[in-house]
Design an enzyme around this catalytic site. Sequence first.
Site, mmCIF file in Angstrom:
data_model
loop_
_atom_site.group_PDB
_atom_site.id
_atom_site.type_symbol
_atom_site.label_atom_id
_atom_site.label_comp_id
_atom_site.label_asym_id
_atom_site.label_seq_id
_atom_site.Cartn_x
_atom_site.Cartn_y
_atom_site.Cartn_z
ATOM 1 N N LYS A 168 0.859 -1.188 0.000
ATOM 2 C CA LYS A 168 0.000 0.000 0.000
ATOM 3 C C LYS A 168 0.893 1.236 0.000
ATOM 4 O O LYS A 168 2.071 1.194 0.369
ATOM 5 C CB LYS A 168 -0.942 0.019 1.201
ATOM 6 C CG LYS A 168 -0.249 0.069 2.577
ATOM 7 C CD LYS A 168 0.078 1.455 3.080
ATOM 8 C CE LYS A 168 0.736 1.404 4.442
ATOM 9 N NZ LYS A 168 1.311 2.713 4.856
ATOM 10 N N ASP A 212 -2.569 -1.065 10.812
ATOM 11 C CA ASP A 212 -2.778 -1.105 9.360
ATOM 12 C C ASP A 212 -3.444 -2.393 8.885
ATOM 13 O O ASP A 212 -3.904 -2.468 7.740
ATOM 14 C CB ASP A 212 -1.445 -0.953 8.614
ATOM 15 C CG ASP A 212 -0.959 0.482 8.554
ATOM 16 O OD1 ASP A 212 -1.724 1.390 8.952
ATOM 17 O OD2 ASP A 212 0.187 0.698 8.124
#
Length: 237
Positions: free
Chosen positions: A16, A138
Amino acid sequence: MTAPSPAPATYLAPAKVNLGLSVRGVRQGGYHDLHTVMVPLAVGDELEIAPAPELSLRVEGAVGLPADGRNLVYRAARAYLDAAGVPGGAAITLHKTLPLASGLGGGSSDAATTLMALARLYPAGVRLPELALTLGADVPFFLLGRAALAGGVGEVLTPLPVPKVPLVLVNPGVEVSARDAYAWLDGEEEFTSELDVEGILTGLAGSGPVPYFNALQGPVAARHAPIRAALAALTAA
């Protein structure tokens, strides 16, 4: 004659990037209040997972990365198997291709992918988002599988219509742990306001410059000359 072992299934654990990261403040316990736009990429690590009598992890492509309870993949697998009451285990091979401590979320993505793979292998009524949050701030994002605005410590997720665009990833060869990056920011107390999310989306759609902002960039770049050089080269290009 013993039955052959089931062939492992292969999963991509995508990287990401944060297209904007504002750190609003620090909470008790060390977590931070965030306002960030995160998007998954088409590149990442690869996991091979097969049912097995016991839990085991093998790591390839990363020298020195542990394959025991210090590894997020192992911890995620153990957490799911325990929560689901699975008497067996899994044989997991992690093919590490993302650079370590690079801000790409590799470890968190590996953990989330492990949770989803084991939920498919051993279905049970386990609430994956809650379990994911125990592994890292996350990790819940990677369960979502799409771009999102993240608030709270990263667990309050709102899907965003981020257009698909090409990007350049540059690795200057410097490992920076999230723990260090946030600690440096805490020391300077340079907390920031909310992102211009609409401006980011409009810019990505081609209607002007994108107001990129990352609150951690200043403290990190100030301590690592190769990162400053990479940023300067990207700006010049």
